[in-house]
Design a protein around this motif. Structure first.
Motif, mmCIF file in Angstrom:
data_model
loop_
_atom_site.group_PDB
_atom_site.id
_atom_site.type_symbol
_atom_site.label_atom_id
_atom_site.label_comp_id
_atom_site.label_asym_id
_atom_site.label_seq_id
_atom_site.Cartn_x
_atom_site.Cartn_y
_atom_site.Cartn_z
ATOM 1 N N ILE A 118 1.458 3.811 -3.571
ATOM 2 C CA ILE A 118 1.127 5.736 -2.892
ATOM 3 C C ILE A 118 2.047 6.511 -3.500
ATOM 4 O O ILE A 118 2.298 7.310 -3.916
ATOM 5 N N TYR A 167 -1.231 9.165 3.365
ATOM 6 C CA TYR A 167 -2.352 7.720 3.105
ATOM 7 C C TYR A 167 -1.925 6.574 3.281
ATOM 8 O O TYR A 167 -2.920 5.533 2.949
ATOM 9 N N GLY A 168 -0.127 5.837 2.923
ATOM 10 C CA GLY A 168 -0.219 5.094 3.762
ATOM 11 C C GLY A 168 0.077 4.562 4.073
ATOM 12 O O GLY A 168 -0.069 3.513 4.040
ATOM 13 N N GLN A 175 0.731 -0.984 0.170
ATOM 14 C CA GLN A 175 0.149 0.071 -0.237
ATOM 15 C C GLN A 175 0.478 2.110 0.147
ATOM 16 O O GLN A 175 0.405 1.809 -0.826
#
Lengths: 271, 266
Positions: A180, A193-194, A176
């Motif tokens: 990003i 975000y990650g 993930q």
């Protein structure tokens, strides 16, 4: 050899004879050490006081009952202080512990050689000293009161928050994060975000858990002058006002039960 | 145009994952990269956007040497390169919209992205893309509520909203069933045509590659051993890439095409 042949048969045993003997011997040594220590403790004990203990306990119990309920009106304020010490202390610990966690996690630290060891040192040193000891120190540095108690709770909790959080950061799914990074996001955006979404459940859980522990710890901080209900416990003990002690203990018990209930509810709601 | 010149990667363990690969991909061309596990396919596409740092050689995208860029230059260059992953690599606890929008992070400031204040033009584009991949009705679902095929569609939308020139696709169908695999590959190849994108698709399924890409490149132990049109992929070529095996069945599979999938589903 655990496998032996007896004629046609292959016999399997968990251990061979020598190993089995060693294990029995180990048990023998262990029991001998236990008996020896028991002897030393027994010699050093004044058995008269121990035999006397039930009578004294019954005596104190008799004096402590019935609780002096009228004392309750004086306790609301210090109980409120105690809850504030725990809550503010936990908040402060989170504010200081989160950056430390990111510095300590191998996958987010900006420098493995310098900053990471420093962060680990902060974690170990704040964790290894009991909050009562921190409170003693802080009371002599900044004077008695709620502020010293709040700081003591906060400092003791930094290591706890940072350690559990950095372990969570190290266990995230790197795919993930890679995804990003591949979009051209900046380092802070990669974290936001990650990483952050992945550690949110762990973060929420450990924060509430630490708050729950801090409610319990802050009830005794008053013993060393750091404010809260412990101060009243201390003074009641000093004047041997056992019925007041009973009221305080009941109050602490109820507060702890409630905090435990709240934290388990919150954890269930978040995860 | 994407050019790889003498691209090499040696890992710290001493393994040479790539041994001087030369490859040129014209704009708008979709190539399938095939090869056995461990041949260096993933390493190759990760060297293009430097998720893995190449040890030798250069990667040139439309005249810019990506291997020489500073970290801020690299971030700008990465905006032009979308990436699609085998295990989808969506952020599980974010919504579909946030996942798609994470493709715009390179164009946004930190606080705007932190508070999810996306520009309306980006939101319009996200809705257009989600409609194109067939997911516009579930923007507010969390990514971990989706099926594999749906997740990969979100992954495609996330890559495309970057407005990339190239997309790097790592085993897009390896975790999907045969029918969904074909749908995803069809979607990818259609979108690449619509937008004139070049793409490198790592793929295990030779038959699937032959159906959907215009050029196939075979990688074996870090070296290119095949480069040609899908129908040039003879049993001899496959033997060169993968080693000795009876390849007739694999190639027959392609000739039968769509009916094969129908059989499997009934």
């Amino acid at each position: 050899m655990p496998v032996t042949t007896k004629g046609e048969l292959k016999v399997w045993q968990r251990r061979d004879r020598a190993k089995q003997f060693k294990i029995w011997f180990g048990w023998f040594i262990g029991v001998a050490i236990f008996m020896f220590c028991w002897k030393i403790i027994s010699d050093a004990t004044t058995w008269f006081f121990v035999y006397d203990a039930p009578r004294i306990a019954v005596d104190i119990g008799g004096r402590a009952w019935p609780p002096r309920w009228s004392y309750l009106s004086e306790l609301w304020k210090p109980m409120w202080d105690t809850i504030n010490i725990a809550t503010l202390g936990t908040l402060l610990a989170i504010i200081m512990g989160v950056p430390v966690a990111f510095l300590a996690a191998t996958n987010t630290t900006p420098s493995k050689r310098f900053l990471r060891p420093l962060a680990l040192l902060i974690i170990v040193s704040t964790r290894s000293i009991n909050s009562l000891v921190w409170a003693l120190l802080l009371v002599s540095i900044i004077g008695p009161g709620i502020f010293a108690g709040t700081l003591a709770i906060a400092i003791r909790s930094i290591g706890f928050v940072a350690k559990l959080l950095y372990e969570a950061i190290e266990e995230i799914d790197v795919n993930q994060v890679e995804a990003i990074q591949a979009t051209g996001a900046s380092k802070l955006q990669v974290i936001a975000y990650g990483i952050v979404p992945q550690i949110m459940p762990a973060f929420a859980g450990l924060s509430v858990f630490r708050w729950d522990i801090n409610i319990r710890e802050s009830t005794i901080l008053g013993l060393v002058g750091a404010g809260g209900i412990g101060l009243y416990l201390q003074s009641s003990l000093n004047i041997l006002a056992w019925p007041q002690v009973t009221v305080i203990l009941i109050m602490i018990l109820i507060a702890v039960v409630i905090s435990e209930w709240v934290s388990s509810k919150v954890r269930l709601a978040i995860i | 145009m994407l050019e790889l010149k003498n691209l090499g990667k040696r890992y710290k363990t001493g393994d040479d994952a790539l041994k001087g690969v030369n490859l040129t991909i014209p704009n708008g061309q979709v190539i399938g990269l095939i090869g056995p596990s461990g041949a260096g396919k993933s390493t190759l596409i990760r060297c293009v956007n430097r998720l893995v740092e190449p040890t030798t050689g250069t990667v040139i995208l439309n005249g810019t040497d990506i291997t020489k860029l500073s970290s801020s230059g690299l971030r700008k260059a990465r905006r032009e390169m979308g990436m699609i992953f085998q295990e989808y690599a969506l952020v599980d606890r974010l919504t579909i919209m946030e996942n798609v929008m994470s493709g715009r992070l390179g164009y946004m400031g930190f606080w705007k992205s932190f508070f999810r204040k996306y520009p309306q033009s980006d939101i319009d584009e996200a809705f257009r893309l989600l409609e194109r991949v067939g997911l516009d009705h579930m923007v507010d679902k969390r990514a971990d509520e989706l099926s594999g095929g749906q997740k990969q569609r979100v992954g495609i939308a996330r890559a495309l909203i970057q407005q990339p020139k190239v997309i790097l696709i790592d085993e897009p169908t390896a975790s999907l069933d045969p029918k969904t695999s074909r749908q995803i590959m069809r979607l990818i190849s259609e979108l690449c045509k619509e937008r004139q994108l070049s793409a490198i698709v790592n793929i295990h399924d030779v038959a699937l590659a032959q159906m959907f890409v215009e050029r196939i490149v075979g990688l074996q132990d870090g070296e290119l051993v095949f480069d040609g049109a899908p129908d040039e992929l003879t049993p001899e070529a496959l033997t060169k890439i993968y080693g000795e095996e009876d390849w007739e069945a694999t190639i027959d599979d392609v000739d039968e095409g769509e009916e094969n999938v129908g059989d499997q589903n009934t």
